[in-house]
Scaffold this active site. Structure first.
Site, mmCIF file in Angstrom:
data_model
loop_
_atom_site.group_PDB
_atom_site.id
_atom_site.type_symbol
_atom_site.label_atom_id
_atom_site.label_comp_id
_atom_site.label_asym_id
_atom_site.label_seq_id
_atom_site.Cartn_x
_atom_site.Cartn_y
_atom_site.Cartn_z
ATOM 1 C CD GLU A 49 10.982 5.521 84.812
ATOM 2 O OE1 GLU A 49 11.193 4.317 85.081
ATOM 3 O OE2 GLU A 49 11.621 6.146 83.939
ATOM 4 C CE LYS A 161 12.749 17.089 73.603
ATOM 5 N NZ LYS A 161 13.841 16.267 73.081
#
Lengths: 553, 173
Positions: A49, A161
């Site tokens: 990342e 989420k």
């Protein structure tokens, strides 16, 4: 029709004309990746990342557009942090979207949960945790606006989420309300006219221009200012390229590793015009020794930079381009003949130089690259000695031709940033100048570069050590060297070949002269292992506690 | 030199962490901080007392302004203003001291908010030095515990520190 928040997010990115995103998937960001399947937006899969963040950063610096990153929760998000801090320090517009555990699980130490909005408060311009699904379009709109206006910077959006899976009616907002965010673009009229007066009364003006000139796209105005008032121009590391490197008024970089003549000119000037620069400690050295006899005019879009490190006699808050546009009509042509003669004499007396002794000198490599490319490439660097040499010995012509990590000094920035820059400007020749220390911090991104078929030219200034730290130990620790030598001699040319690149090894100046044209002309990715002299120091150097006018060389 | 700042912020989660974090990471000292709702439900009002010279105050103000959630900052101590703190003190009592304590309560225009068999809990509001004096006078009786709010402050007269009309409008970009 109702769509999921994740789908809405992708639609928002399309509305913001995002063409590509850099990212790495995971559990909590799954809905967003799922929504990305049906989009025209290209996703670049990195290998870590941190690489995504630096690549988005390099893309933004290259194109001037907002770089976008995707990562999952927990480690995905924390791996972005160095890249976010790097962008924050150098004022790079970025929007980072991280997945988060479901809202109901937040605060329970759930799997891969981390408070990324809390962690990134100090290194983002702003950040959001999306709690209300209906707020998402607003938040994205605000994030892009905040990231790209005023003094640019990274904005992070944390998306739980379950929020991503919720359904909303999608409309992209035209208007947003940010009562606490009103950047000042237009310089204060009275201040601008007073600046004009100070400048016209000065006999020994110097312009000290930083990255703000590039961000504001003000290079033409800067040049006009310098030529009108006959003021020599010195650049910060971030400002290199904003003023033509071959221009007779150009003094090169100033500061701890700046040219002697730039530092002397700043020390002796009677009027210092700081344009989009922030008096960083690596520029200023001892505060009381920096431009001691000068009236300081400080032009910057960020009011907090004014009088933070050094008191400005005349502050002008505003967009550098607009301020210069307002200032220029107030100025008349002037010559400063005596001052120009002094500056030119310093340039002759104290040129940048290095000892030529038959070994392969890193400075020579940079000079040769400049000679052969005529300055028509984009140079990306990592952090360390090679970075300083690239700043000193290459002459940048264009504002966006030098991409480097300034404020944070992030080793490992170079390779992913070069990937981002190349993705943002596919036709552009990109040269990465890095060190054997730096490149090994994000080496995994070679996989990304090859996957994307990027013809990067990578020059590893390989001295088998951490040269800059060694130099510091030489000067500040009586040559007690520790933890700076790599005992394992890595063959970077062979490594490049493993990835499918062309690999070259250069050991002598003769080999350099012979191979460099071929390397630069190659249409494929190249890894060049430059076995440079390990004893080399970056000079001139202003030692700790000294004034910038007192460099050793 | 202490300054009393009134800071209007958007009422968003985390805004207190942003403001407090800014002070600690930039090395500014907070003497006191009070936060609560303002007359506008979307806006919270902080009163922050900071120690520092003009240059520090200038930096504090500018850095605060950089926070997107911060709408307006006013240094009310540059003007005529009133400030107040509230304190609750639980003090030990015996039959012999109870009357004397109640007299002090009267003198300081404090109020008794709870009476126990061996304690009195007293509330007092006022400016800092009054509260300090009250606390000092109760100390000999034995203060069991004390809680004190940060300062809240307001400009005197018709002047106010509310949000400008121009900041209320929706922006079009």
């Amino acid at each position: 029709m109702e769509i999921t928040v994740a789908e809405a997010l992708v639609r928002c990115l399309e509305q913001e004309n995002v063409e590509l995103v850099f990212g790495y998937p995971g559990g909590a960001i799954l809905p967003v990746y799922d929504a990305l399947c049906n989009s025209v937006i290209k996703h670049v899969l990195v290998r870590h990342e941190q690489g995504a963040a630096h690549a988005a950063d390099g893309y933004a610096r290259m194109t001037g557009r907002v770089g976008v990153c995707l990562a999952t929760s927990g480690p995905g998000a924390t791996n972005l942090v160095t890249g976010i801090a790097n962008a924050y320090m150098d004022s790079v517009p970025m929007v980072l979207i991280t997945g988060q555990v479901s809202a109901s699980q937040i605060g329970t130490d759930a799997f891969q949960e981390v408070d990324i909005t809390g962690i990134t408060i100090p290194v983002t311009k702003h950040n959001y945790l999306v709690k209300d699904p209906n707020q998402l379009p607003q938040i994205i709109r605000k994030a892009f606006h905040i990231a790209s206006t005023g003094r640019p910077g990274p904005v992070l959006i944390d998306l739980p989420k379950d929020v991503a899976q919720a359904k909303i009616k999608f409309t992209y907002p035209k208007n947003i309300h940010l009562p606490g965010y009103r950047p000042t673009y237009k310089g204060h009229r009275a201040m601008v006219s007073q600046a004009g007066k100070i400048i016209m009364e000065s006999n020994r003006p110097v312009i000290y221009a930083g990255g703000g000139v590039r961000i504001a796209d003000a290079a033409p105005e800067l040049r006009e200012l310098a030529e009108t008032i006959s003021a020599p121009v010195t650049n910060t590391l971030m400002g290199l390229g904003c003023f033509p490197g071959e221009h007779p008024l150009f003094l090169g970089m100033l500061g701890l590793h700046g040219t002697r003549y730039a530092n002397l000119a700043v020390t002796e000037c009677d009027c210092l015009i700081a344009v989009g620069a922030r008096f960083d400690d690596r520029v200023v050295a001892r505060i009381d020794g920096f431009a001691p006899g000068a009236k300081i005019i400080h032009i910057d879009i960020d009011p907090a930079e004014i009088s933070k490190n050094m008191r400005a006699d005349l502050p002008i808050v505003g967009d550098v381009k607009r301020v210069l546009e307002a200032l220029l009509p107030l100025l008349k042509k002037k010559k400063n003949t005596e001052w120009m003669a002094r500056v030119q004499a310093w340039k002759k007396e104290y040129p940048l130089n290095y000892r030529i002794d038959g070994t392969l000198k890193p400075q020579l490599i940079i000079e040769k690259i400049y000679e052969l490319t005529g300055g028509d490439v984009v140079v990306v660097t990592d952090v360390g000695q090679h970075q300083m040499w690239a700043a000193q010995y290459y002459k940048y012509k264009e504002p966006r031709s030098f991409i480097t990590s300034g404020g944070l000094g992030t080793m490992g920035f170079g390779l992913p940033a070069a990937i981002g820059a190349q993705m943002g400007a596919p036709g552009q020749k990109i040269i990465l100048i890095t060190g054997d220390g730096s490149i090994q911090m994000t080496l995994q991104e070679l996989g990304t570069a090859m996957e994307q078929k990027l013809p990067l030219k990578i020059f590893v200034m390989n001295n088998r050590q951490l040269g800059m730290v060694r130099q510091l130990q030489e000067f500040y620790c009586d040559k007690r060297y520790i933890a700076v030598n790599f005992q394992y001699d890595l063959d970077f040319a062979a490594l490049g070949r493993v990835y499918g690149m062309a690999g070259y090894t250069i050991e002598t100046p003769e080999q350099l002269a012979e191979m460099l044209p071929e390397i630069l002309a190659a249409n494929r990715p190249v890894m060049v292992n430059c076995l440079i002299n390990g004893e080399e120091n970056v000079l001139p150097m202003v030692l700790a506690g000294a004034n910038i006018g007192e460099a050793i060389d | 030199m202490t300054h009393t700042l009134t800071v209007l912020v958007e009422n968003t989660p985390g805004v207190l962490a942003r403001v407090a974090g800014l002070f600690s990471r930039r090395g500014f000292n907070i003497d006191s901080l009070a936060v609560g709702r303002s007359e506008d439900p979307g806006v919270s009002r902080m009163t922050i007392v900071v120690e520092g010279d003009d240059q520090i105050l200038e930096q504090v103000t500018k850095q605060l302004h950089k926070l997107v959630d911060v709408i307006k900052i006013t240094d009310v101590s540059r003007d005529d203003f009133v400030d107040r703190e509230l304190v609750m003190i639980k003090v030990k009592t015996e039959t012999s001291t109870r009357a004397e304590i109640m007299q002090l309560v009267d003198i300081f225009r404090a109020r008794i908010v709870d009476v126990g068999p061996k304690t009195l809990t007293i509330e007092v509001t006022g400016y800092e030095s009054k509260i300090n004096a009250f606390e000092k006078s109760l100390r000999p009786f034995g203060i069991m515990e004390m809680v004190r709010t940060g300062k809240v402050a307001m400009l005197r007269g018709f002047k106010s520190t509310t949000i400008d009309e121009s900041q209320k409008k929706e922006d079009v970009y």
